[in-house]
Design an enzyme around this catalytic site. Sequence first.
Site, PDB file in Angstrom:
ATOM      1  N   LYS A  49       1.042  -2.824   5.203  1.00  0.00           N
ATOM      2  CA  LYS A  49       0.876  -4.263   5.438  1.00  0.00           C
ATOM      3  C   LYS A  49      -0.123  -4.613   6.545  1.00  0.00           C
ATOM      4  CE  LYS A  49       2.562  -5.814   2.682  1.00  0.00           C
ATOM      5  NZ  LYS A  49       2.013  -5.542   1.305  1.00  0.00           N
ATOM      6  N   GLY A  51      -3.463  -4.596   6.078  1.00  0.00           N
ATOM      7  CA  GLY A  51      -4.736  -5.082   5.546  1.00  0.00           C
ATOM      8  C   GLY A  51      -5.459  -4.039   4.702  1.00  0.00           C
ATOM      9  N   THR A  53      -5.459  -3.589   1.407  1.00  0.00           N
ATOM     10  CA  THR A  53      -6.092  -4.131   0.203  1.00  0.00           C
ATOM     11  C   THR A  53      -7.372  -4.880   0.578  1.00  0.00           C
ATOM     12  OG1 THR A  53      -3.814  -4.453  -0.498  1.00  0.00           O
ATOM     13  CG2 THR A  53      -5.519  -5.373  -1.921  1.00  0.00           C
ATOM     14  N   PHE A  82      -3.928   5.224  -4.672  1.00  0.00           N
ATOM     15  CA  PHE A  82      -3.027   5.362  -3.518  1.00  0.00           C
ATOM     16  C   PHE A  82      -2.527   6.812  -3.533  1.00  0.00           C
ATOM     17  CE2 PHE A  82       1.229   3.260  -1.914  1.00  0.00           C
ATOM     18  CZ  PHE A  82       1.153   4.013  -0.756  1.00  0.00           C
ATOM     19  N   HIS A 109      -1.188   5.668   3.386  1.00  0.00           N
ATOM     20  CA  HIS A 109      -0.490   5.153   4.569  1.00  0.00           C
ATOM     21  C   HIS A 109      -0.020   6.318   5.447  1.00  0.00           C
ATOM     22  CE1 HIS A 109      -0.518   1.090   3.199  1.00  0.00           C
ATOM     23  NE2 HIS A 109       0.341   1.245   2.218  1.00  0.00           N
ATOM     24  N   ARG A 131      -2.805  -3.483  12.512  1.00  0.00           N
ATOM     25  CA  ARG A 131      -2.449  -4.909  12.635  1.00  0.00           C
ATOM     26  C   ARG A 131      -1.280  -5.018  13.600  1.00  0.00           C
ATOM     27  NH1 ARG A 131      -0.345  -8.637   7.501  1.00  0.00           N
ATOM     28  NH2 ARG A 131      -0.769 -10.671   8.434  1.00  0.00           N
ATOM     29  N   SER A 139       5.429  -9.206   7.270  1.00  0.00           N
ATOM     30  CA  SER A 139       4.812  -8.889   5.980  1.00  0.00           C
ATOM     31  C   SER A 139       5.581  -7.779   5.260  1.00  0.00           C
ATOM     32  CB  SER A 139       3.347  -8.475   6.223  1.00  0.00           C
ATOM     33  OG  SER A 139       2.680  -8.279   5.016  1.00  0.00           O
ATOM     34  N   SER A 229     -12.658 -13.199   1.205  1.00  0.00           N
ATOM     35  CA  SER A 229     -11.824 -14.168   1.924  1.00  0.00           C
ATOM     36  C   SER A 229     -10.444 -14.149   1.263  1.00  0.00           C
ATOM     37  CB  SER A 229     -12.426 -15.570   1.831  1.00  0.00           C
ATOM     38  OG  SER A 229     -12.291 -16.047   0.505  1.00  0.00           O
ATOM     39  N   GLY A 260      -1.676 -14.163   4.766  1.00  0.00           N
ATOM     40  CA  GLY A 260      -2.969 -13.698   5.267  1.00  0.00           C
ATOM     41  C   GLY A 260      -3.395 -14.329   6.578  1.00  0.00           C
TER      42      GLY A 260
HETATM   43  P1  A3P Z   1       0.838 -11.180   4.740  1.00  0.00           P
HETATM   44  O1  A3P Z   1       2.065 -10.669   4.068  1.00  0.00           O
HETATM   45  O2  A3P Z   1       1.051 -11.446   6.212  1.00  0.00           O
HETATM   46  O3  A3P Z   1       0.242 -12.354   4.042  1.00  0.00           O
HETATM   47  P2  A3P Z   1      -1.666  -4.386   2.697  1.00  0.00           P
HETATM   48  O4  A3P Z   1      -2.817  -4.622   1.800  1.00  0.00           O
HETATM   49  O5  A3P Z   1      -1.885  -3.363   3.735  1.00  0.00           O
HETATM   50  O6  A3P Z   1      -0.399  -4.219   1.929  1.00  0.00           O
HETATM   51  O7  A3P Z   1      -1.490  -5.719   3.572  1.00  0.00           O
HETATM   52  C1  A3P Z   1      -1.092  -6.911   2.996  1.00  0.00           C
HETATM   53  C2  A3P Z   1      -1.289  -8.021   4.001  1.00  0.00           C
HETATM   54  O8  A3P Z   1      -2.712  -8.264   4.150  1.00  0.00           O
HETATM   55  C3  A3P Z   1      -0.676  -9.332   3.517  1.00  0.00           C
HETATM   56  O9  A3P Z   1      -0.271 -10.028   4.702  1.00  0.00           O
HETATM   57  C4  A3P Z   1      -1.871  -9.977   2.842  1.00  0.00           C
HETATM   58  O10 A3P Z   1      -1.751 -11.360   2.666  1.00  0.00           O
HETATM   59  C5  A3P Z   1      -2.976  -9.621   3.836  1.00  0.00           C
HETATM   60  N1  A3P Z   1      -4.322  -9.773   3.243  1.00  0.00           N
HETATM   61  C6  A3P Z   1      -4.784  -9.240   2.096  1.00  0.00           C
HETATM   62  N2  A3P Z   1      -6.040  -9.671   1.848  1.00  0.00           N
HETATM   63  C7  A3P Z   1      -6.379 -10.486   2.871  1.00  0.00           C
HETATM   64  C8  A3P Z   1      -7.543 -11.250   3.188  1.00  0.00           C
HETATM   65  N3  A3P Z   1      -8.609 -11.275   2.392  1.00  0.00           N
HETATM   66  N4  A3P Z   1      -7.539 -11.966   4.334  1.00  0.00           N
HETATM   67  C9  A3P Z   1      -6.465 -11.969   5.149  1.00  0.00           C
HETATM   68  N5  A3P Z   1      -5.336 -11.267   4.906  1.00  0.00           N
HETATM   69  C10 A3P Z   1      -5.278 -10.540   3.779  1.00  0.00           C
END
Ligand code: A3P
Length: 296
Positions: A49, A51, A53, A82, A109, A131, A139, A229, A260
């Site tokens: 969680k 960031g 992705t 993954f 991870h 993060r 998250s 974005s 996000g």
């Molecule tokens: P939130 O649950 O706080 O919204 P991962 O990809 O490591 O699983 O992380 C997911 C987190 O990254 C989620 O956080 C998701 O919304 C956020 N995220 C993914 N793409 C994003 C982007 N383009 N800008 C900001 N946050 C992003």
Amino acid sequence: MDKEGPYFPRPTLELIEGVPIINLFADNWAAIASFQARPDDLVICTYPKAGTTWASEIVDLILNEADPQKTKREAIYIRVPFLEFVAPGVPKGTTLLANAPSPRLIKSHLTVELLPKTFWENNCKIIYVARNAKDVAVSFFYFSQMARILPDPGTWNEFLEKYMAGDVSYGSWYDHVKGWWEKRNDPNVLYLFYEDMKEDLKREIRRILKFLGKDFVEDVLDRIVHHTSFKEMKQNSKSLYDKIPTHVMNHKVSPFLRKGITGDWKNHFTVAQNERFDEAYEKNMAGSSLHFRTEL
Ligand code: A3P
């Protein structure tokens, strides 16, 4: 319970070299331990969680001349397999990677100690994204509700207790971010912060480009910023995990791209939880030069 796909109970955690890993993944550990990296593999590593992705989309665009049509060729989990992933009815990460053409972009991870040694032996480039612990907790809580490949989080308070104790998948957030921080000066490691990406995405993409030995003209860079974005990614079904069967991830429970933002923790932590968390945080991070921002 979703009727689609094979039923499997919520996984339990098993210790691999002291790190709690869900049993579905731990059962496939021989394939991770013997994983063969290729010298041109590029790894995106994170605590869950943080960031992953987001960074994956950015790097895939960089590797594809910033052409969104090329990055829309496949869902993100096929484009960026993954590594340690295993779930019923979905291809294993190691299987996808064995068949993937080079250069491979790989998500993991794993802690710095658990990442297969061949990535280090082959001098593979690794991008680590960290993060802040509070936003990750929130998250992770929502994600644990929708992702059946994770143990049931229980209530927010129950989850927070487990998270603070490191009793969650991939273990202690502190150990993870600090372990990778030790590698920050390795020329093959780039250590990024989610909060810096939120603050100035273009600046952080420039850092990634430099790390990868690439240079893009300004409008190409602007294109990457635009397509990565939160708003754009949320509309791009190839950035989401929405084709993963609902018996593994149920987006109706909580969307993958949820909010996000930096600072959502303020909507979830009570004053008492926050005080307790800050106290534990200070102890765990004492003496470390690693600093996070919890608001922008
Ligand atoms: P939130 O649950 O706080 O919204 P991962 O990809 O490591 O699983 O992380 C997911 C987190 O990254 C989620 O956080 C998701 O919304 C956020 N995220 C993914 N793409 C994003 C982007 N383009 N800008 C900001 N946050 C992003």
